[in-house]
Design a protein around this motif. Sequence first.
Motif, PDB file in Angstrom:
ATOM      1  N   PRO A  94       0.822  -1.212   0.000  1.00  0.00           N
ATOM      2  CA  PRO A  94       0.000   0.000   0.000  1.00  0.00           C
ATOM      3  C   PRO A  94       0.859   1.267   0.000  1.00  0.00           C
ATOM      4  CG  PRO A  94       0.105  -0.905   2.214  1.00  0.00           C
ATOM      5  CD  PRO A  94       0.816  -1.881   1.320  1.00  0.00           C
ATOM      6  N   LEU A  95       0.477   2.199  -0.832  1.00  0.00           N
ATOM      7  CA  LEU A  95       1.178   3.479  -0.924  1.00  0.00           C
ATOM      8  C   LEU A  95       0.536   4.486   0.022  1.00  0.00           C
ATOM      9  CD1 LEU A  95       3.170   5.399  -2.428  1.00  0.00           C
ATOM     10  CD2 LEU A  95       1.304   5.855  -4.039  1.00  0.00           C
ATOM     11  N   ASP A  96       1.353   5.157   0.818  1.00  0.00           N
ATOM     12  CA  ASP A  96       0.833   6.236   1.656  1.00  0.00           C
ATOM     13  C   ASP A  96       0.315   7.334   0.729  1.00  0.00           C
ATOM     14  OD1 ASP A  96       0.631   8.684   3.158  1.00  0.00           O
ATOM     15  OD2 ASP A  96       1.835   7.757   4.730  1.00  0.00           O
ATOM     16  N   PRO A  97      -0.981   7.638   0.777  1.00  0.00           N
ATOM     17  CA  PRO A  97      -1.531   8.623  -0.164  1.00  0.00           C
ATOM     18  C   PRO A  97      -0.879   9.990  -0.069  1.00  0.00           C
ATOM     19  CG  PRO A  97      -3.127   8.091   1.566  1.00  0.00           C
ATOM     20  CD  PRO A  97      -2.021   7.107   1.691  1.00  0.00           C
ATOM     21  N   LYS A  98      -0.385  10.356   1.098  1.00  0.00           N
ATOM     22  CA  LYS A  98       0.255  11.666   1.231  1.00  0.00           C
ATOM     23  C   LYS A  98       1.542  11.743   0.413  1.00  0.00           C
ATOM     24  CE  LYS A  98      -1.595  13.706   5.433  1.00  0.00           C
ATOM     25  NZ  LYS A  98      -2.143  14.827   4.653  1.00  0.00           N
ATOM     26  N   SER A  99       2.197  10.585   0.232  1.00  0.00           N
ATOM     27  CA  SER A  99       3.434  10.589  -0.546  1.00  0.00           C
ATOM     28  C   SER A  99       3.155  10.668  -2.038  1.00  0.00           C
ATOM     29  CB  SER A  99       4.269   9.344  -0.240  1.00  0.00           C
ATOM     30  OG  SER A  99       3.720   8.178  -0.827  1.00  0.00           O
ATOM     31  N   ASP A 100       1.877  10.608  -2.392  1.00  0.00           N
ATOM     32  CA  ASP A 100       1.466  10.700  -3.791  1.00  0.00           C
ATOM     33  C   ASP A 100       0.979  12.104  -4.141  1.00  0.00           C
ATOM     34  OD1 ASP A 100       1.352   9.311  -6.179  1.00  0.00           O
ATOM     35  OD2 ASP A 100      -0.746   8.738  -5.947  1.00  0.00           O
ATOM     36  N   GLU A 101       0.964  12.992  -3.144  1.00  0.00           N
ATOM     37  CA  GLU A 101       0.498  14.351  -3.374  1.00  0.00           C
ATOM     38  C   GLU A 101       1.570  15.180  -4.081  1.00  0.00           C
ATOM     39  OE1 GLU A 101      -0.762  15.776   0.449  1.00  0.00           O
ATOM     40  OE2 GLU A 101      -2.532  14.466   0.493  1.00  0.00           O
ATOM     41  N   ALA A 102       1.145  16.263  -4.705  1.00  0.00           N
ATOM     42  CA  ALA A 102       2.030  17.053  -5.565  1.00  0.00           C
ATOM     43  C   ALA A 102       3.283  17.550  -4.851  1.00  0.00           C
ATOM     44  CB  ALA A 102       1.262  18.238  -6.146  1.00  0.00           C
ATOM     45  N   ASP A 103       3.141  17.968  -3.577  1.00  0.00           N
ATOM     46  CA  ASP A 103       4.289  18.556  -2.884  1.00  0.00           C
ATOM     47  C   ASP A 103       5.309  17.522  -2.429  1.00  0.00           C
ATOM     48  OD1 ASP A 103       2.833  17.392  -0.869  1.00  0.00           O
ATOM     49  OD2 ASP A 103       2.797  19.152   0.438  1.00  0.00           O
ATOM     50  N   ALA A 104       5.005  16.239  -2.606  1.00  0.00           N
ATOM     51  CA  ALA A 104       5.934  15.182  -2.197  1.00  0.00           C
ATOM     52  C   ALA A 104       6.674  14.563  -3.373  1.00  0.00           C
ATOM     53  CB  ALA A 104       5.183  14.095  -1.426  1.00  0.00           C
ATOM     54  N   GLN A 105       6.491  15.138  -4.556  1.00  0.00           N
ATOM     55  CA  GLN A 105       7.084  14.527  -5.747  1.00  0.00           C
ATOM     56  C   GLN A 105       8.533  14.966  -5.955  1.00  0.00           C
ATOM     57  OE1 GLN A 105       5.204  12.032  -6.807  1.00  0.00           O
ATOM     58  NE2 GLN A 105       3.993  12.900  -5.130  1.00  0.00           N
ATOM     59  N   THR A 106       9.307  14.034  -6.489  1.00  0.00           N
ATOM     60  CA  THR A 106      10.720  14.265  -6.781  1.00  0.00           C
ATOM     61  C   THR A 106      11.019  13.710  -8.178  1.00  0.00           C
ATOM     62  OG1 THR A 106      11.440  12.122  -5.939  1.00  0.00           O
ATOM     63  CG2 THR A 106      11.282  13.948  -4.340  1.00  0.00           C
ATOM     64  N   GLU A 107      12.233  13.887  -8.617  1.00  0.00           N
ATOM     65  CA  GLU A 107      12.644  13.329  -9.907  1.00  0.00           C
ATOM     66  C   GLU A 107      12.464  11.808  -9.916  1.00  0.00           C
ATOM     67  OE1 GLU A 107      16.757  13.041 -12.509  1.00  0.00           O
ATOM     68  OE2 GLU A 107      16.408  14.825 -11.281  1.00  0.00           O
TER      69      GLU A 107
END
Length: 230
Positions: free
Chosen positions: A52-65
């Motif tokens: 399961p993916l933590d949904p917060k880590s899928d939010e726009a401000d958590a994105q990286t290269e």
Amino acid sequence: MKILMVLTSHDQLGDTGKKTGFWLEEFAAPYFTFIDAKAEVTLASPKGGQPPLDPKSDEADAQTEATERFRSDTQAQKALANTFPLGEVDPYDFDAVFYPGGHGPLWDLAESKDSKTLLEAFYAANKPVAAVCHAPGVLKHVKAPDGHPVVKGKRVTGFTNSEEAAVGLTEVVPFLVEDMLKANGGDYSKAEDWASYVVEDGHLITGQNPASSEATAKALLKRLADEVQA
């Protein structure tokens, strides 16, 4: 190089009714660091299959290269969707192990007998053991060959109490990573909140937070390279 990555299968954030799991950056950054180094990477989780993916880590401000790269890499997505059940993994098939964080591991991997057995085998064999952010929590019950907690007298780091407070989950998590590492005799240190920080003590490698993911993976690769040259 054969590297095992172990992810959580737990998706419930305590009694909040919210979802948790693994943190995307903490998987993606190390995964591609290993792949780019031509390592053979195997993924496992307690239940096998899709973690399961933590949904917060899928939010726009958590994105990286690295997270963006993951979204365009169908091979990586397929590997993640088909993790091996942890109980079927033989530690002797691998040169090192890496645990990504997210809050999920505090519930399942920290208490998993399969994970404990695996980590103790890696540690006793002097193979690199690396964990980032909340994942040092998986060391909670792990013993060194002498029977003491594996972190006793070792320099370690992990998600800080102040970082946990900043995300508002101090009263939700089953334990605080910083407190546990100290209680088990670890020589705990940290950098400023959210700064990249990695601590190495022998073949035990720990990173403080998501920003430390790539650096923790690179430290593991360097450890493996140094052992080949030794």
